[in-house]
Motif scaffolding. Structure first.
Motif, short mmCIF file in Angstrom:
data_model
loop_
_atom_site.label_atom_id
_atom_site.label_comp_id
_atom_site.label_asym_id
_atom_site.label_seq_id
_atom_site.Cartn_x
_atom_site.Cartn_y
_atom_site.Cartn_z
N ILE A 418 0.74 -1.30 0.25
CA ILE A 418 0.03 0.15 -0.04
C ILE A 418 1.21 1.30 -0.38
N PHE A 419 0.46 1.75 -0.65
CA PHE A 419 1.17 3.24 -0.93
C PHE A 419 0.56 4.79 -0.54
N VAL A 420 -0.19 5.58 0.18
CA VAL A 420 -0.92 6.83 0.05
C VAL A 420 0.26 7.78 0.54
N TYR A 421 -0.63 8.47 -0.32
CA TYR A 421 0.37 9.97 -1.26
C TYR A 421 -0.58 10.99 -0.42
N ASP A 422 -0.48 11.75 0.97
CA ASP A 422 -0.81 12.53 2.11
C ASP A 422 -0.71 13.40 1.40
N LEU A 423 -1.69 14.85 0.02
CA LEU A 423 -1.01 15.74 -0.62
C LEU A 423 -1.23 17.05 0.30
N ALA A 424 -2.59 16.23 1.16
CA ALA A 424 -2.64 17.80 2.85
C ALA A 424 -1.82 17.88 3.79
N GLY A 425 -1.53 16.64 3.18
CA GLY A 425 -1.08 16.13 5.68
C GLY A 425 1.07 16.12 4.70
N GLN A 426 1.56 16.62 3.27
CA GLN A 426 2.83 17.00 2.55
C GLN A 426 3.62 15.18 3.28
#
Length: 493
Positions: A418-426
């Protein structure tokens, strides 16, 4: 009085059915066809209004995933998008290393006609879509794209255009259009059908290099970068999807996996902060260890600067390591294996003749800022090439780019996680996972809560398909109750 009672019963049944089964009722305005207004145009106007209604809610948007990292097959992961009115299907590569969604368009020069991936290639024709419009240079979206080098302007026709060159030498150019993207979205555990939103995407009329080859030809590239022209940024700004997306790419020969606009929730996910103000998904790689021993590599080699740094890129099949770190990396792996494993060179690559299992190879750890380590087993840095006698030849899948100290982690490393790209949390997070399983996805809502849904490939997930089937059955039962009630009403009259 009877009519009032019947109306009350119908209202109660409606409320009960909706609250118990999350039934979503779609209401459409009916009007005579001689009004001279295209239905598709009115639906597009309604879509904009609906987006204003939904500004406080983020939906989980799901895309089917096909393809594989296996270079003997696709060598890439791709998904399907539906664009235009009426919608047409386009297969596009999933690419976190670029920003823009673009597809081949009518009258394209150099676009492939057939694909070895067993998919039907399509061409987008703006003239054939009733909701399509061109993007001018004066459009703010074009101006934003100019700042990130994703768009440019032609003084001749005031049309917003683009020219992209990729690392493999291929390239494409074209112009931007705005049209509806149709997708499957889920919220509160229910499948919402016929969801759509306007997005700006590229219309390719020129292609070169590997993009023109038919063996792995696709309709375009789906850029998941964090700049303003990316679809994830566009849908987030409209309140359609959260500013986070996740994928889980299957590493077996069949490939496939999961791709959702939303945050996959898994207890074992660890996160590392993104390097700020970068055009790509850069992480701060601090060191590399083999069997727990740090390699003698100066950490400054991995520092992010011009043409340096560590990038997460799903559009890259293999993995690449900074040139100065390449030899220490290879030497450490070779020194850790038993002498019974023969080392061989194949086309300049370090390979090994293996007659037993891969368990004799060491564990490799990529150690990032924030205390997060990406632990690689042999299958994450070795690729099987061929067979020799009773053994098989496995080669190091990590390559180097001559003259550059850039590290790129492609599908070889990203698969089976699983890879999560959390742009809001950078930040970017990961965890080992069987990508054939379903996942829990969170999308933050207007009241601050999180809704969890059992997400997967909506076009192929049995559980979701069964769930929507039950939803239809419940709706049908409710309709039957209303139908019987109305009959009773007319009988009593």
């Amino acid at each position: 009085m009877v009519a009032a009672v019947i109306l009350f019963i119908v209202t109660v049944l409606s409320a009960a059915a909706i609250s118990s089964s999350h039934v979503t009722l779609t209401l459409e305005r009916a009007f005579p066809s001689n009004h001279g207004v295209e239905l598709s145009y009115l639906k597009a106007l309604d879509s904009f209004r609906h987006q204003r209604f939904l500004q406080s809610t983020n939906y989980v948007v799901d895309f089917p995933v096909k393809g594989s990292f296996d270079t003997s097959k696709a060598g890439l992961y791709f998904t399907k998008v539906n664009l235009g009115t009426p919608p047409r299907e386009f297969y596009v590569q999933i690419d976190t290393g670029s920003d823009v969604l673009w597809v081949s368009c009518a009258s394209c020069n150099g676009c492939p006609q057939t694909s070895g991936l067993q998919i039907q290639l399509n061409y987008f024709d703006p003239q054939s879509s009733s909701t399509s419009s061109f993007i001018s240079c004066s459009d703010q979206r074009c101006k934003n794209g100019v700042q990130s080098s994703d768009s440019s302007c032609s003084g001749r026709n005031n049309q917003c255009t683009y020219i992209f060159q990729y690392g493999d030498g291929s390239g494409t150019s074209g112009y931007y259009v705005s049209d509806l993207m149709h997708f499957a979205s889920i919220t509160e555990g229910s499948l919402l059908s016929n969801s759509s939103a306007p997005v700006v995407f590229g219309c390719s009329n020129q292609q070169s290099g590997d993009l023109t080859k038919s063996d792995r030809a696709i309709d375009g590239i789906f850029g998941f970068g964090q700049q303003g022209m990316s679809v994830i940024s566009q849908l987030s700004s409209q309140g359609i999807a959260p500013r986070v997306f996740s994928h889980c790419l299957k590493g077996d020969s069949n490939g496939g996996g999961l791709l959702v606009l939303g945050e996959i929730v898994e207890p074992n996910i660890i996160y590392s902060p993104l390097v700020p103000s970068q055009p790509h998904y850069n992480l701060n790689l601090l060191s590399i260890s083999v069997n727990g021993q740090n390699l003698p590599i100066d950490s400054a080699i991995f520092a992010t600067s011009n043409n340096r740094g560590t990038i997460i890129d799903s559009g890259t099949t293999l993995a690449y390591i900074a040139e100065e770190a390449y030899n220490p990396f290879i030497n450490a792996i070779t020194a850790a294996i038993p002498q019974s494993v023969r080392t061989v060179l194949s086309r300049g690559n370090q390979c090994y003749l293996v007659t037993t299992s891969l368990d004799v190879f060491p564990q490799v750890s990529l150690n990032f800022a924030g205390g997060a380590s990406l632990v690689l087993g042999p299958q994450d840095y070795l690729i099987k090439q061929n067979y020799i006698g009773d053994g098989s030849v496995w080669c190091i899948g990590f390559q180097k780019i001559p003259g550059q100290d850039v590290t790129i982690l492609g599908d070889l490393v990203l698969k089976d996680r699983i890879f999560v790209y959390d742009l809001a949390g950078q930040r970017i997070g990961w965890a080992n996972y069987d990508c054939s399983l379903s996942v829990n996805v969170s999308a933050s809502t207007g009241n601050g809560r999180s809704e969890f849904v059992n997400a997967g490939d909506l076009s192929g997930s049995t559980s979701l398909r069964d769930g929507s089937h039950k939803l239809i059955n419940r709706s049908g039962i409710f309709a039957l109750f209303v139908h019987i009630t109305l009959i009773c009403y007319f009988v009593f009259l």
